[in-house]
Design an enzyme around this catalytic site. Structure first.
Site: not given
Length: 562
Positions: A24-27, A29, A44, A142
């Site tokens: 995803g945008g932040m990391g 999984v 995550k 979000d």
């Protein structure tokens, strides 16, 4: 991260990374295994962009810890469960419930647009999760298809509270920086204003739009273009949403103060999910009666219930042909209080009435005969019909309440008598106005030039309050008509065919709305007459409203139940 392959990396001496499952945008999984409890989990891994200062990196790590605290406090089946948060290599790793599921985004891409009923079921699960989060003082910020997981049986789970805010937490977002996906972000957030629960509901509305249409209505090639569209453009009307249309339109009101709230949206989504199938909708219940049979009914089909927030009430609608302005005709509603009773209840009531009549007849006969030998009984006489007492008209309280005038035995100039072919009512119809069609939802009449129309609907029995049901129903009506604006909602204090200052037996709902040909004006009067429920709905161009209503004065003044 050290150059270790999955299966070798052990976080906090407990969580062994197994395989990469998403990014995803932040990391990223990972699927991992909890060596202590012997269960599979999701981990995550937070991956920050290059070029950040130490201070900015520290802020982002604090954000991640906050995400874990935020999600951990939400013990709800619609929110992914957070088990643990550990720090390794100087950064946080979030340990969560592992859900073997596709994202809603993947489902839409692989299967295409979803049926409205399935979308409603997924939407109400998302709404329940958001409502629980809002009650806990948490905003998601979000909400979008890629942040919704669909497990077996379409269990919907909201995930990635990575930019969530919680009451009591200081903001960690840089000034002027808008976090979230542009095509799903609420207008107030796109303008840099404070977000609230209504902002998440907007994103839910866009997500449901994407479910039935296959894309966000604000999807553009560039993020900035998407933000501009969210702020300044109205979404294209959904074409595949069916009964979901009022919910989607209610949630996509740009003003958050006017946006449909979670309670109303939840009720409407529940109604859609619990709605009967097409087959059951086409089954007509026939009430038993000892009275002479009515005239044979014309062959007709029963259409599916109209799109909208109807619950278990019978709500007729107009024909589906084009309206005078060329667009599909809107669906005027018979007030919900005009709902019919079940056949079983009708039989019970009929039996009780017969017993009472026989008891009264016995008392009267005994009093008049003085106990002598009974004579052969004559044919029973039916009890008189109940009548509705009307008040003398004084002054019209609404500009749209038809003026009153005594009905004449003969048709006044400019009108001609009209009798319902089924024998339910009579009235005077202005010359040039003609019956247009008839179906199970009512009778339809058109003006000489076709620009205005009247619908008359009837129900055998009526519920307790016209005014109360109009008040409950109006919020959903707002979502059905583009540019809806209320003109009047209140009791019929004076006027024909029924006046009732209490609003119990007669109430008006009057509004204007946008149509392809221009602004339209509508008045729907629901009333009780002779124990039956009626609705007279008028639709005309707003610029011709006063003339049209004056022309229809004889119709209102002369209407009688037969």
């Amino acid at each position: 991260m050290p150059q270790e392959t999955p299966g070798e990396r052990l976080l906090a001496r407990r969580y062994r990374l197994v395989t990469h499952v998403g990014r995803g945008g932040m990391g990223t999984v990972w699927q991992a295994h909890d060596e202590v409890l012997g269960r599979d989990v999701a981990v995550k891994e937070v991956i920050l962009p290059h070029g950040l200062t130490d201070e900015e990196r520290s802020v982002q790590y604090k954000r991640t810890f906050r995400e874990a605290r935020t999600a951990a406090r939400l013990g709800h089946p619609g929110v992914v469960t957070v088990y643990d948060v550990v720090e390794e290599d100087g950064r946080p790793w979030i340990v969560m419930e592992l859900i073997h599921a596709r994202s809603l985004d993947q489902v839409i891409k692989q299967e295409g647009a979803l049926p409205p009923k399935r979308a409603a079921d997924i939407g109400r699960q998302m709404l329940a999760a958001l409502h629980a989060a809002h009650d806990a003082g948490v905003l998601h910020r979000d909400v979008k298809p890629s942040n919704v997981l669909l497990a077996d049986g379409d269990r919907a789970v909201l995930t990635d509270f990575g930019i969530a805010t919680a009451a009591g937490d200081a903001t960690l977002t840089q000034t002027g920086l808008v976090m979230g996906s542009p095509a799903y972000i609420a207008p107030e957030r796109a303008r840099g204003r404070t977000a609230g629960p209504a902002s998440d509901l907007w994103s839910l509305g866009v997500t449901m739009y994407a479910m039935v249409e296959g894309r966000s209505p604000f999807e553009r090639s560039e993020p900035m273009a998407a933000l501009v569209a969210v702020i300044s453009e109205e979404p294209d009307p959904p074409t595949r949403s069916g009964p979901l249309t009022p919910v989607i339109q209610g949630l996509l009101r740009k003003n958050p103060d006017e946006r449909m709230d979670a309670i109303e949206a939840g009720r409407l989504l529940d109604d859609i999910v619990r709605a009967p199938t097409v087959d059951t909708q086409r089954t007509i219940a026939v009430e038993y009666t000892e009275a002479p049979p009515p005239p044979p009914a014309r062959a007709e089909t029963t259409p599916p219930l109209p799109a909208g927030p109807e619950r278990t009430r019978v709500t007729p609608s107009v024909e589906t042909g084009p309206s005078p302005d060329g667009r599909p005709a809107p669906r005027p509603q018979l007030p919900p209080f005009l709902a019919g009773v079940s056949p079983r209840r009708a039989l019970l009531v009929a039996a009780m009435v017969i017993v009472i009549i026989l008891a009264i007849a016995g008392i009267v006969w005994g009093a008049t005969r003085g106990g002598g030998d009974p004579k052969p009984s004559s044919r029973p006489t039916s009890p008189p019909k109940p009548t509705t007492t009307t008040t003398t008209p004084v002054k019209t309280t609404s500009s749209s309440t038809p003026p009153t005038s005594p009905s004449s035995p003969s048709a006044p100039a400019g009108t001609h008598p009209y009798k319902d072919p089924d024998g339910h009512y009579t009235m005077l119809l202005p010359d040039g106005w003609k019956p247009k069609s008839q179906d199970s939802n009512g009778d339809y009449f058109a003006s000489p030039d076709g620009s205005a129309k009247v619908q008359i609907a009837r129900q055998e029995h009526a519920n307790s309050s016209a005014l109360k049901d109009w008040e409950e129903y109006e919020p959903a009506l707002r979502g059905q008509y583009s540019g809806y604006r209320r003109v009047n909602l209140g009791p019929v204090a004076s006027g024909r065919p029924v006046a009732d200052p209490s609003g119990r037996n007669a109430a008006d709902l009057e509004w204007t709305y946008d149509a392809k040909g221009g602004r339209m004006h509508a008045l729907d009067r629901g009333f009780v007459m002779d124990g039956h429920g009626y609705a007279i709905a008028v639709y005309a161009p707003d610029k011709d409203w006063n003339r049209t209503l004056a022309e229809l004065q004889p119709l209102f003044a002369s209407f009688k139940s037969t």
